[in-house]
Design a protein around this motif. Sequence first.
Motif, PDB file in Angstrom:
ATOM      1  N   ALA A 290       0.653  -1.154   0.090  1.00  0.00           N
ATOM      2  CA  ALA A 290      -0.025   0.083  -0.030  1.00  0.00           C
ATOM      3  C   ALA A 290       0.837   1.354   0.060  1.00  0.00           C
ATOM      4  O   ALA A 290       0.440   2.263  -0.690  1.00  0.00           O
ATOM      5  CB  ALA A 290      -1.107  -0.010   0.923  1.00  0.00           C
ATOM      6  N   PHE A 291       2.030   1.267   0.644  1.00  0.00           N
ATOM      7  CA  PHE A 291       3.020   2.505   0.833  1.00  0.00           C
ATOM      8  C   PHE A 291       3.646   2.589  -0.705  1.00  0.00           C
ATOM      9  O   PHE A 291       3.831   3.659  -1.084  1.00  0.00           O
ATOM     10  CB  PHE A 291       3.806   2.115   1.916  1.00  0.00           C
ATOM     11  N   LEU A 292       4.039   1.429  -1.103  1.00  0.00           N
ATOM     12  CA  LEU A 292       4.707   1.704  -2.458  1.00  0.00           C
ATOM     13  C   LEU A 292       3.497   1.886  -3.565  1.00  0.00           C
ATOM     14  O   LEU A 292       3.837   2.793  -4.401  1.00  0.00           O
ATOM     15  CB  LEU A 292       5.072   0.114  -2.882  1.00  0.00           C
ATOM     16  N   TYR A 293       2.211   1.943  -3.410  1.00  0.00           N
ATOM     17  CA  TYR A 293       1.360   2.242  -4.229  1.00  0.00           C
ATOM     18  C   TYR A 293       1.155   3.459  -3.975  1.00  0.00           C
ATOM     19  O   TYR A 293       0.852   4.465  -5.363  1.00  0.00           O
ATOM     20  CB  TYR A 293      -0.088   1.434  -4.183  1.00  0.00           C
ATOM     21  N   ILE A 294       1.337   4.114  -2.859  1.00  0.00           N
ATOM     22  CA  ILE A 294       1.092   5.726  -2.669  1.00  0.00           C
ATOM     23  C   ILE A 294       2.232   6.370  -3.280  1.00  0.00           C
ATOM     24  O   ILE A 294       2.216   7.455  -3.985  1.00  0.00           O
ATOM     25  CB  ILE A 294       0.949   5.948  -1.320  1.00  0.00           C
TER      26      ILE A 294
ATOM     27  N   PRO B 272       5.030  11.074  -7.322  1.00  0.00           N
ATOM     28  CA  PRO B 272       6.478  11.132  -7.560  1.00  0.00           C
ATOM     29  C   PRO B 272       7.284  11.740  -6.595  1.00  0.00           C
ATOM     30  O   PRO B 272       6.730  12.729  -5.787  1.00  0.00           O
ATOM     31  CB  PRO B 272       6.694  12.281  -8.923  1.00  0.00           C
ATOM     32  N   ASN B 273       8.620  11.284  -6.466  1.00  0.00           N
ATOM     33  CA  ASN B 273       9.836  11.724  -5.767  1.00  0.00           C
ATOM     34  C   ASN B 273       9.246  11.362  -4.250  1.00  0.00           C
ATOM     35  O   ASN B 273       9.961  11.841  -3.229  1.00  0.00           O
ATOM     36  CB  ASN B 273       9.921  13.322  -5.779  1.00  0.00           C
ATOM     37  N   SER B 274       8.233  10.580  -3.744  1.00  0.00           N
ATOM     38  CA  SER B 274       8.084  10.073  -2.419  1.00  0.00           C
ATOM     39  C   SER B 274       8.829   8.716  -2.183  1.00  0.00           C
ATOM     40  O   SER B 274       9.180   8.102  -3.046  1.00  0.00           O
ATOM     41  CB  SER B 274       6.463   9.664  -2.518  1.00  0.00           C
ATOM     42  N   HIS B 275       8.862   8.737  -0.916  1.00  0.00           N
ATOM     43  CA  HIS B 275       9.662   7.600  -0.351  1.00  0.00           C
ATOM     44  C   HIS B 275       9.121   7.209   0.920  1.00  0.00           C
ATOM     45  O   HIS B 275       8.557   7.697   1.709  1.00  0.00           O
ATOM     46  CB  HIS B 275      11.165   8.193   0.221  1.00  0.00           C
TER      47      HIS B 275
ATOM     48  N   LEU C 110      -3.678  16.282   0.009  1.00  0.00           N
ATOM     49  CA  LEU C 110      -3.596  14.944  -0.234  1.00  0.00           C
ATOM     50  C   LEU C 110      -4.942  14.194   0.124  1.00  0.00           C
ATOM     51  O   LEU C 110      -5.486  14.428   1.050  1.00  0.00           O
ATOM     52  CB  LEU C 110      -2.618  14.233   0.839  1.00  0.00           C
ATOM     53  N   ASP C 111      -5.307  13.134  -0.693  1.00  0.00           N
ATOM     54  CA  ASP C 111      -6.300  12.572  -0.537  1.00  0.00           C
ATOM     55  C   ASP C 111      -6.002  10.936  -0.921  1.00  0.00           C
ATOM     56  O   ASP C 111      -6.146  10.479  -1.767  1.00  0.00           O
ATOM     57  CB  ASP C 111      -7.385  12.718  -1.625  1.00  0.00           C
ATOM     58  N   ILE C 112      -5.562  10.431   0.136  1.00  0.00           N
ATOM     59  CA  ILE C 112      -4.827   9.280   0.111  1.00  0.00           C
ATOM     60  C   ILE C 112      -5.781   8.052   0.446  1.00  0.00           C
ATOM     61  O   ILE C 112      -6.604   8.158   1.495  1.00  0.00           O
ATOM     62  CB  ILE C 112      -3.696   9.027   1.157  1.00  0.00           C
ATOM     63  N   ILE C 113      -6.065   7.098  -0.447  1.00  0.00           N
ATOM     64  CA  ILE C 113      -7.053   5.916  -0.029  1.00  0.00           C
ATOM     65  C   ILE C 113      -6.156   4.836  -0.299  1.00  0.00           C
ATOM     66  O   ILE C 113      -5.575   4.349  -1.419  1.00  0.00           O
ATOM     67  CB  ILE C 113      -8.182   5.795  -0.957  1.00  0.00           C
ATOM     68  N   ALA C 114      -5.726   4.040   0.783  1.00  0.00           N
ATOM     69  CA  ALA C 114      -5.057   2.866   0.801  1.00  0.00           C
ATOM     70  C   ALA C 114      -5.718   1.552   1.241  1.00  0.00           C
ATOM     71  O   ALA C 114      -6.487   1.659   2.023  1.00  0.00           O
ATOM     72  CB  ALA C 114      -3.746   3.031   1.326  1.00  0.00           C
TER      73      ALA C 114
END
Length: 284
Positions: free
Chosen positions: A249-253, A258-261, A280-284
């Motif tokens: 899920a973190f890798l999908y985010i 871009p440029n996220s880690h 941010l509108d994060i749905i994991a």
Amino acid sequence: LALSLSQMEKDAIDIELIITAQFDAGHYEYIMFNDQHKKPIAVRRFENASQSVPGWFVKWVNLDAAPGIALIQDGWQQYGNIIVKSHSSFAIESLWKQAKHLLEWFVLSCLIASLLGIFVFRRISTPLDRLIDQAEAISSRRFVSSPEPGISEFRRLTKAMNLLSANVKSMLEKETSQLDLLRRDSLLDPLTELNNRQHFLSLLDNMLTREDSDTRGAIILCRILRLNELNGIYGHSKVDEILKEIAQAFLYICQQYPNSHAGRLNGSDFVIVIPTAESLDIIA
């Protein structure tokens, strides 16, 4: 000639005519008739020196024919002697022609030998050039195989170079694979394949210190509560599957921004940093 002069009347004109006839009929340097007091009575000499033979060749050959001497009798008394010397210019001319002929053949033979030598040298140097190119390719981490030449000595050397190229390629591929594994182990968490704590903090420090990085962003932390109790209830394998799903899920985010880690700080803590000024509108 001495026998003829001994049997004839000793007239100066007749003697000169006989000597002249003999001189014109042969190849003589000179014919000299002297009386008993060594006084010349009739002399004929060859005056026209050959112009076709260079002087240095005449001096180098140094060909000189010994003169022939015979006595002239007048009855029972000695009348004089005659000296006859053959001309060496004809022999020298023949030697000069043969020398030029041999020199021409020698030059032609040297030219043919040079052309043959160039051909042989190129035939020999072609496999060497290929081996040099192959060695330079190996030094540049390019592994090529050279065709085996027809020369047996170079064929063995080419086989050895091809074997060396294959072995070096295999060795470097193996070492590269091992280095990739070591790099992967040193940077990533072995279970979730997220950045480990040290590498994540290094990436975060780089993002904070770079002048061209975004001034705004978000850091999201995730903690699995009572991880030890979950391991005791569901077992390590089941909990490891849950941790892997969280990592996915973190890798999908990270793919969405871009440029996220993302990283795993410890056994139960996960983190993700997103450098963006947007909401941010994060749905994991």
